[in-house]
Design a protein around this motif. Structure first.
Motif, PDB file in Angstrom:
ATOM      1  N   ARG A 189       0.843  -1.197   0.000  1.00 50.51           N
ATOM      2  CA  ARG A 189       0.000   0.000   0.000  1.00 50.51           C
ATOM      3  C   ARG A 189       0.881   1.250   0.000  1.00 50.51           C
ATOM      4  N   GLU A 190       0.404   2.287  -0.662  1.00 53.01           N
ATOM      5  CA  GLU A 190       1.149   3.556  -0.661  1.00 53.01           C
ATOM      6  C   GLU A 190       1.024   4.218   0.707  1.00 53.01           C
ATOM      7  N   LYS A 191       2.157   4.416   1.380  1.00 49.71           N
ATOM      8  CA  LYS A 191       2.154   5.066   2.694  1.00 49.71           C
ATOM      9  C   LYS A 191       3.563   5.508   3.041  1.00 49.71           C
ATOM     10  N   PRO A 192       3.697   6.374   4.037  1.00 52.15           N
ATOM     11  CA  PRO A 192       5.030   6.949   4.288  1.00 52.15           C
ATOM     12  C   PRO A 192       6.018   6.024   4.991  1.00 52.15           C
ATOM     13  N   LEU A 193       5.552   5.011   5.717  1.00 49.10           N
ATOM     14  CA  LEU A 193       6.487   4.193   6.491  1.00 49.10           C
ATOM     15  C   LEU A 193       6.140   2.718   6.383  1.00 49.10           C
ATOM     16  N   LEU A 194       7.020   1.957   5.747  1.00 40.92           N
ATOM     17  CA  LEU A 194       6.788   0.517   5.576  1.00 40.92           C
ATOM     18  C   LEU A 194       7.500  -0.231   6.702  1.00 40.92           C
ATOM     19  N   GLN A 195       6.741  -0.618   7.694  1.00 38.26           N
ATOM     20  CA  GLN A 195       7.292  -1.286   8.856  1.00 38.26           C
ATOM     21  C   GLN A 195       6.314  -2.358   9.319  1.00 38.26           C
ATOM     22  N   ILE A 196       6.775  -3.269  10.207  1.00 40.28           N
ATOM     23  CA  ILE A 196       5.870  -4.303  10.725  1.00 40.28           C
ATOM     24  C   ILE A 196       4.741  -3.644  11.521  1.00 40.28           C
ATOM     25  N   VAL A 197       5.089  -2.652  12.337  1.00 39.18           N
ATOM     26  CA  VAL A 197       4.041  -1.998  13.155  1.00 39.18           C
ATOM     27  C   VAL A 197       2.986  -1.327  12.299  1.00 39.18           C
ATOM     28  N   THR A 198       3.385  -0.743  11.172  1.00 36.99           N
ATOM     29  CA  THR A 198       2.362  -0.090  10.341  1.00 36.99           C
ATOM     30  C   THR A 198       1.587  -1.135   9.541  1.00 36.99           C
ATOM     31  N   ALA A 199       2.232  -2.243   9.222  1.00 37.15           N
ATOM     32  CA  ALA A 199       1.547  -3.327   8.504  1.00 37.15           C
ATOM     33  C   ALA A 199       0.444  -3.932   9.373  1.00 37.15           C
ATOM     34  N   VAL A 200       0.753  -4.198  10.626  1.00 38.62           N
ATOM     35  CA  VAL A 200      -0.254  -4.816  11.492  1.00 38.62           C
ATOM     36  C   VAL A 200      -1.405  -3.834  11.734  1.00 38.62           C
ATOM     37  N   ALA A 201      -1.082  -2.554  11.833  1.00 35.41           N
ATOM     38  CA  ALA A 201      -2.135  -1.552  12.019  1.00 35.41           C
ATOM     39  C   ALA A 201      -3.053  -1.526  10.792  1.00 35.41           C
ATOM     40  N   ASP A 202      -2.457  -1.537   9.607  1.00 37.95           N
ATOM     41  CA  ASP A 202      -3.240  -1.588   8.362  1.00 37.95           C
ATOM     42  C   ASP A 202      -4.166  -2.808   8.340  1.00 37.95           C
ATOM     43  N   GLY A 203      -3.626  -3.940   8.757  1.00 33.61           N
ATOM     44  CA  GLY A 203      -4.383  -5.188   8.733  1.00 33.61           C
ATOM     45  C   GLY A 203      -5.627  -5.095   9.594  1.00 33.61           C
ATOM     46  N   ALA A 204      -5.460  -4.517  10.780  1.00 30.36           N
ATOM     47  CA  ALA A 204      -6.590  -4.377  11.701  1.00 30.36           C
ATOM     48  C   ALA A 204      -7.650  -3.439  11.120  1.00 30.36           C
ATOM     49  N   VAL A 205      -7.205  -2.311  10.576  1.00 31.76           N
ATOM     50  CA  VAL A 205      -8.143  -1.332  10.015  1.00 31.76           C
ATOM     51  C   VAL A 205      -8.888  -1.935   8.815  1.00 31.76           C
ATOM     52  N   ALA A 206      -8.161  -2.641   7.963  1.00 32.76           N
ATOM     53  CA  ALA A 206      -8.781  -3.245   6.775  1.00 32.76           C
ATOM     54  C   ALA A 206      -9.834  -4.275   7.176  1.00 32.76           C
ATOM     55  N   ALA A 207      -9.506  -5.117   8.159  1.00 34.19           N
ATOM     56  CA  ALA A 207     -10.451  -6.150   8.594  1.00 34.19           C
ATOM     57  C   ALA A 207     -11.703  -5.504   9.189  1.00 34.19           C
ATOM     58  N   HIS A 208     -11.489  -4.451   9.961  1.00 35.48           N
ATOM     59  CA  HIS A 208     -12.619  -3.760  10.579  1.00 35.48           C
ATOM     60  C   HIS A 208     -13.515  -3.124   9.522  1.00 35.48           C
ATOM     61  N   SER A 209     -12.893  -2.494   8.553  1.00 32.34           N
ATOM     62  CA  SER A 209     -13.647  -1.852   7.482  1.00 32.34           C
ATOM     63  C   SER A 209     -14.409  -2.900   6.658  1.00 32.34           C
ATOM     64  N   ALA A 210     -13.748  -4.041   6.401  1.00 30.35           N
ATOM     65  CA  ALA A 210     -14.398  -5.121   5.656  1.00 30.35           C
ATOM     66  C   ALA A 210     -15.588  -5.665   6.440  1.00 30.35           C
ATOM     67  N   GLU A 211     -15.394  -5.796   7.735  1.00 28.26           N
ATOM     68  CA  GLU A 211     -16.448  -6.312   8.610  1.00 28.26           C
ATOM     69  C   GLU A 211     -17.711  -5.437   8.498  1.00 28.26           C
ATOM     70  N   LEU A 212     -17.513  -4.129   8.580  1.00 26.45           N
ATOM     71  CA  LEU A 212     -18.647  -3.203   8.489  1.00 26.45           C
ATOM     72  C   LEU A 212     -19.297  -3.277   7.109  1.00 26.45           C
ATOM     73  N   SER A 213     -18.459  -3.290   6.089  1.00 24.84           N
ATOM     74  CA  SER A 213     -18.958  -3.263   4.720  1.00 24.84           C
ATOM     75  C   SER A 213     -19.680  -4.550   4.338  1.00 24.84           C
ATOM     76  N   MET A 214     -19.183  -5.674   4.871  1.00 25.59           N
ATOM     77  CA  MET A 214     -19.770  -6.959   4.505  1.00 25.59           C
ATOM     78  C   MET A 214     -21.000  -7.287   5.346  1.00 25.59           C
ATOM     79  N   GLY A 215     -21.371  -6.351   6.204  1.00 24.17           N
ATOM     80  CA  GLY A 215     -22.618  -6.517   6.947  1.00 24.17           C
ATOM     81  C   GLY A 215     -22.510  -7.394   8.168  1.00 24.17           C
ATOM     82  N   HIS A 216     -21.249  -7.618   8.614  1.00 23.16           N
ATOM     83  CA  HIS A 216     -21.090  -8.423   9.822  1.00 23.16           C
ATOM     84  C   HIS A 216     -21.051  -7.543  11.060  1.00 23.16           C
ATOM     85  N   GLY A 217     -20.877  -6.236  10.858  1.00 24.74           N
ATOM     86  CA  GLY A 217     -20.603  -5.346  11.991  1.00 24.74           C
ATOM     87  C   GLY A 217     -21.852  -4.991  12.799  1.00 24.74           C
TER      88      GLY A 217
END
Lengths: 109, 309
Positions: free
Chosen positions: B281-309
């Protein structure tokens, strides 16, 4: 590893078990400190079950055995070398997908 | 596969964290990985900047722990290489994911966490001598260079950290960098400059890697003076940046000029039902900590969008 189909070879038995083997042998040169080696380990176990009776799947720990890796010029792991009747048929370096390994195995089947 | 399934492509820290969050949200989740989970962290000898591990942690161990955690919450995994993705034409329709083995999977959502791969130098000898002295993984191959002289190419965090790591084995490490200063963080620079086994060759690029059965020397060019030289080495470790693993999404989602996927703050891509997380993903800092943060946000957003939230 849990799978008993994979055999473990050493500098001592390499000639008998690999070079003089009836069946083709795929040797996975690995070490405990190598992340990619650990990554492909489950796939190597799978291959051992799937190719049981057709290709012997073997592992050599390069930490405990240095003369064989030296003889084959191995300076990177994981390295997979496919032997058939004592000859090197193919050599793959790095963690690769199963399809690529199966393509190599197809050369001896 | 039911079309209310969330598919996660890639099993590095971003994908595994998305899996932990999605599984805990009780979304049916399948993680597709080309080889096996891990990603670039697998080849990192020690991770010193991931909070919670004051002594540092081996890259493979950190990944093992993330995977065990995702499995604890019921993650389903499968092997496969995605070759193309077709977003839903209208809402309510599935994302169609085509795999290299010919299978097509329909999913309710897709999180792209395919990460990045190391760049090659693209010089003569590099491919021919791969595994015979040319390496991209110091933690894998360093121990083969006991008492040897090795070169490291690059000047970023990875190059400098791995040069320091290699001094555990090699008697001499020559770091070759195309600029006149390092880009690595200060702490690593200080460590490298203080290490008597490391020497620096500035403003210089490698023109070819030479040797018959194994690496024997490098041909160098000084970019400032134009001077050419040859240096004898037993091995060369290449850390010259990364490129995102997003080729299969060309034309499907919006990317920047280097192929990094553009997202909004919720990790949504330009295509419906597709999210991106981690180093792809395009972002300013490619690190493990930012990757895991992205993963959590993406899953949460998917959850809401897919109607599970």
């Amino acid at each position: 590893m849990a799978d008993e189909k994979v055999i473990h070879v050493t500098d001592g038995d390499f000639e008998t078990t690999v070079l003089n083997a009836e069946l083709p042998v795929l040797v996975d040169f690995w070490a405990a400190w190598c992340g990619p080696c650990r990554a492909i380990a489950p796939m190597i176990d799978e291959l051992a079950s799937e190719y049981d009776g057709k290709v012997v799947i073997a592992k050599m720990n390069v930490d405990e055995n240095s003369s064989t890796p030296g003889k084959f010029g191995i300076r990177a792991i994981p390295t997979l070398i496919l032997f058939n009747k004592g000859n090197v048929v193919d050599q793959i370096t790095g963690a690769v997908g199963k399809a690529m390994i199966e393509t190599a195995l197809a050369k001896v089947l | 596969m039911k079309s209310d399934t969330l598919v996660i492509a890639g099993g590095g820290p971003a994908g595994l964290t998305a899996a932990i969050y999605a599984c805990r949200a009780r979304i049916p989740t399948v993680l597709i990985e080309k080889v096996s989970p891990g990603g670039q962290v697998l080849i990192t000898d020690r991770v010193d900047n991931y909070p919670g591990f004051p002594e540092g942690i081996a890259g493979y161990e950190l990944v093992d722990r993330m995977l065990a955690q995702a499995k604890r919450f019921g993650l389903e995994q499968r092997n496969g290489e995605i070759i193309s993705v077709q977003p839903p034409a209208r809402s309510g329709e599935p994302v169609k994911i085509s795999l290299a083995d010919g299978e097509t999977i329909e999913a309710g959502g897709l999180i792209i966490a395919t990460g990045a791969s190391h760049n090659h130098l693209g010089v003569p000898g590099e491919t021919e001598l791969a595994g015979r002295g040319v390496s991209y993984c110091a933690t894998c191959d360093g121990p083969f260079f006991n008492d040897a002289h090795v070169a490291v190419v690059g000047g970023g965090d990875t190059a400098v950290q791995e040069a320091i790591f290699l001094t555990k084995f090699a008697k001499r490490v020559t770091l070759i960098h195309r600029r006149d200063q390092l880009r690595a963080i200060k702490l690593l620079q200080e460590e490298a400059f203080a290490n008597p086994k490391i020497e620096f060759v500035w403003d210089t690029v490698v023109e070819s890697i030479n040797g018959t059965d194994k690496v024997e020397s490098l041909s160098l060019l000084n970019k400032k003076t134009g001077e050419k030289s040859t240096i004898s080495v037993d091995g060369v470790f290449i850390f010259v940046g990364i490129h995102p693993n997003t080729q299969f999404l060309k034309g499907t989602v919006e990317m920047n000029q280097w192929g990094f996927i553009k997202t909004d703050e919720e990790m949504r891509t330009s295509a419906p039902s597709i999210w991106a997380a981690g180093d792809c993903r395009e972002k300013p800092l490619l690190q493990i900590v930012t990757a895991v943060a992205d993963g959590a946000v993406a899953a949460h957003s998917a959850e809401l969008s897919m109607g599970h939230g």
